[in-house]
Design a protein around this motif. Structure first.
Motif, PDB file in Angstrom:
ATOM      1  N   LEU A  45      24.142  38.148  36.584  1.00 17.38           N
ATOM      2  CA  LEU A  45      23.042  37.271  36.201  1.00 17.38           C
ATOM      3  C   LEU A  45      21.699  37.748  36.732  1.00 17.38           C
ATOM      4  O   LEU A  45      20.665  37.124  36.433  1.00 17.38           O
ATOM      5  CB  LEU A  45      23.300  35.840  36.687  1.00 17.38           C
ATOM      6  N   SER A  46      21.689  38.804  37.529  1.00 19.38           N
ATOM      7  CA  SER A  46      20.429  39.256  38.134  1.00 19.38           C
ATOM      8  C   SER A  46      20.321  40.771  38.026  1.00 19.38           C
ATOM      9  O   SER A  46      20.485  41.488  39.007  1.00 19.38           O
ATOM     10  CB  SER A  46      20.351  38.822  39.598  1.00 19.38           C
ATOM     11  N   LEU A  47      20.052  41.237  36.812  1.00 18.45           N
ATOM     12  CA  LEU A  47      19.961  42.671  36.566  1.00 18.45           C
ATOM     13  C   LEU A  47      18.539  43.121  36.236  1.00 18.45           C
ATOM     14  O   LEU A  47      18.335  44.266  35.834  1.00 18.45           O
ATOM     15  CB  LEU A  47      20.916  43.075  35.444  1.00 18.45           C
ATOM     16  N   ASP A  48      17.565  42.219  36.420  1.00 20.15           N
ATOM     17  CA  ASP A  48      16.159  42.604  36.290  1.00 20.15           C
ATOM     18  C   ASP A  48      15.720  43.122  37.652  1.00 20.15           C
ATOM     19  O   ASP A  48      15.018  42.454  38.420  1.00 20.15           O
ATOM     20  CB  ASP A  48      15.307  41.417  35.855  1.00 20.15           C
ATOM     21  N   LEU A  49      16.156  44.335  37.980  1.00 22.01           N
ATOM     22  CA  LEU A  49      15.952  44.863  39.315  1.00 22.01           C
ATOM     23  C   LEU A  49      14.482  45.076  39.641  1.00 22.01           C
ATOM     24  O   LEU A  49      14.070  44.898  40.799  1.00 22.01           O
ATOM     25  CB  LEU A  49      16.710  46.183  39.479  1.00 22.01           C
ATOM     26  N   ALA A  50      13.684  45.448  38.647  1.00 23.11           N
ATOM     27  CA  ALA A  50      12.261  45.690  38.901  1.00 23.11           C
ATOM     28  C   ALA A  50      11.578  44.412  39.377  1.00 23.11           C
ATOM     29  O   ALA A  50      10.775  44.438  40.322  1.00 23.11           O
ATOM     30  CB  ALA A  50      11.585  46.227  37.645  1.00 23.11           C
ATOM     31  N   GLN A  51      11.907  43.296  38.742  1.00 22.59           N
ATOM     32  CA  GLN A  51      11.308  42.024  39.146  1.00 22.59           C
ATOM     33  C   GLN A  51      11.744  41.634  40.556  1.00 22.59           C
ATOM     34  O   GLN A  51      10.932  41.210  41.382  1.00 22.59           O
ATOM     35  CB  GLN A  51      11.701  40.924  38.155  1.00 22.59           C
ATOM     36  N   GLN A  52      13.037  41.811  40.848  1.00 25.06           N
ATOM     37  CA  GLN A  52      13.538  41.489  42.183  1.00 25.06           C
ATOM     38  C   GLN A  52      12.915  42.408  43.235  1.00 25.06           C
ATOM     39  O   GLN A  52      12.522  41.972  44.318  1.00 25.06           O
ATOM     40  CB  GLN A  52      15.066  41.620  42.210  1.00 25.06           C
ATOM     41  N   PHE A  53      12.824  43.677  42.899  1.00 23.97           N
ATOM     42  CA  PHE A  53      12.242  44.667  43.817  1.00 23.97           C
ATOM     43  C   PHE A  53      10.793  44.325  44.131  1.00 23.97           C
ATOM     44  O   PHE A  53      10.381  44.323  45.303  1.00 23.97           O
ATOM     45  CB  PHE A  53      12.348  46.051  43.178  1.00 23.97           C
ATOM     46  N   ASP A  54      10.014  44.035  43.107  1.00 19.98           N
ATOM     47  CA  ASP A  54       8.598  43.728  43.307  1.00 19.98           C
ATOM     48  C   ASP A  54       8.411  42.478  44.156  1.00 19.98           C
ATOM     49  O   ASP A  54       7.501  42.417  44.995  1.00 19.98           O
ATOM     50  CB  ASP A  54       7.901  43.544  41.954  1.00 19.98           C
TER      51      ASP A  54
END
Length: 443
Positions: A242-251
């Motif tokens: 459910l959390s594969l938007d890694l760029a958003q999480q990283f930022d």
């Protein structure tokens, strides 16, 4: 203690040819050596790859054979100081620290001191030692952590030992006195945080529900981010289906001030674990994020994605290993009752229990290491990445799949390409990060 060798399978590939923006390259699988090659034009070049890899794969006098089995001294120990946690992460491998009832109470001083004494007495004094704290949430038992650090630091100083510390924490319970302890010693502090407020609060909710965990992380970690002292802080995020938007999480994590951010894919133990269809998505997200970080490095900035930075450093020094970690070798984890386990994720698992507060079971330890050597993993025999991946986490072996292994190979190919490009464009990046060692060289 040296033991009988475990030879590689006859069909195991000795080399891997890949292309970067600079041209063709050859990875000699044994000891991870990288060579530049002329463009491939005929089938004879494939035979040349094989001949080169055989010639260049010799184990040098200063290198340990990848066939070797050994029982090294224990240089790293983690103490399970807490059996509870103030968060309720649904995918927690430790069941908030009690390991499904197998660790019902926190560690006491007697068990902790006994373990510290064994570590300092038996370790190689010429090499660094690490004492770690884990749980549950370790700072539920903060008094014991402080006591252990003060006690071990004094002993290490008396004996002239290079002792370092580590702790994995959710960061929500840190107090000013904890900040000072971490600042004053060489601590590797890993903060478990999965992203911004929405992702973090969904995946790592507070058990009492009175406030969100994201706000608590900011409140209790910001003083340490602003003034780290001697400690080094890193953030580790768990990526699930459910959390594969890694760029958003990283930022979101980088915006808090973390400069060392890594991702761990959830492979098993939860309905949120990555499935076959998720691995290509995760692969593209990781490579996209790493590509952005590569551009930062080319412009003279630091690589913040630790998965990527670590891979580049390992390639630079020719790192290769038949094991993915030190479990059962140079690393052990001590349960609150004093039993010694090969892995902190395996508390209560009889297969991983290799000793108690008095001694290690050498025959069982040997069997453990033999069974988990990458040469014993039949599905690794035909993989060129076997000494970089080393078969993956022992705990996650059962969840290994074609898709997850394809991800590893694609990710490592990207890292190989990036290493060649970065080492030519910015060789100072590697001399700054690590002492010079094996680098890309013409064949």
């Amino acid at each position: 203690m040296s033991l009988l060798p475990l030879p590689s399978a006859a069909q195991a590939p000795g080399s891997y040819r890949f292309r970067s923006s600079l041209g063709q390259h050859l990875l000699v699988v044994q000891h991870s050596q990288i060579y530049d090659l002329p463009e491939q034009k005929t089938d004879a070049d494939i035979s040349l790859d094989h001949a080169l890899s055989q010639m260049l794969a010799r184990t040098l006098d200063n290198e340990v054979s990848l066939d070797a089995l050994s029982l090294p001294t224990v240089q790293s120990l983690s103490l399970n100081v807490s059996s509870s946690c103030n968060l309720g992460c649904s995918y927690c491998y430790a069941s908030q620290g009690n390991f499904e009832g197998k660790q019902s109470k926190g560690m006491d001083w007697e068990q902790a001191r006994s373990s510290i004494d064994r570590l300092l007495a038996a370790a190689n004094p010429q090499a660094p030692l690490t004492l770690g704290f884990i749980g549950g949430e370790p700072f539920v038992n903060r008094a014991l952590i402080h006591q252990c650090v003060h006690y071990s630091a004094e002993l290490a100083q008396q004996r002239q030992l290079d002792l370092r510390y580590s702790v994995t924490t959710n960061g929500t319970l840190l107090r000013p006195e904890d900040h000072e302890l971490l600042r004053q010693h060489r601590f590797a502090v890993t903060v478990s945080i999965d992203g911004g407020s929405v992702v973090q609060n969904r995946q790592r909710p507070m058990l009492n529900g009175k406030r969100d965990s994201f706000a608590a992380v900011i409140e209790h970690c910001q003083p340490l981010l602003d003034q780290p002292g001697m400690c080094k802080l890193a953030a580790r995020a768990t990526a699930n289906s459910l959390s594969l938007d890694l760029a958003q999480q990283f930022d979101a994590i980088a915006a808090l001030g973390f400069q060392d951010i890594g991702f761990s894919p959830l492979r098993s133990g939860s309905a949120l674990a990555l499935q076959e269809q998720d691995w290509p998505v995760y692969e593209q997200a990781m490579i996209s994020l790493a590509s952005s970080e590569l551009q930062r490095a080319l412009q003279g900035q630091q690589i913040r994605l630790s998965n990527f930075a670590t891979a580049l450093k390992q390639l630079h020094v020719g790192a290769s290993s038949p094991y993915p970690c030190g479990a059962g070798g140079g690393y052990f984890s001590v349960a609150s009752d004093g039993d010694w386990y090969a892995c902190h994720r395996a508390i209560g698992n009889h297969d991983y229990k290799l000793g108690d507060r008095h001694t290690l079971d050498a025959p069982k330890r040997l069997q453990f290491l033999q069974e988990r050597h990458v040469h014993a993993q039949t599905d690794c025999h035909t993989c060129w990445a076997r000494y970089l991946c080393s078969g993956g986490c022992h705990q996650e072996k059962a969840s290994r799949s074609q898709a997850s292994c394809d991800y590893i190979r694609q990710w490592l190919t990207f890292c190989l390409q990036s290493y060649c490009e970065l080492s030519q464009a910015r060789p100072d990046y590697f001399t700054h990060c690590l002492p010079s060692s094996r680098a890309s060289k013409p064949a």
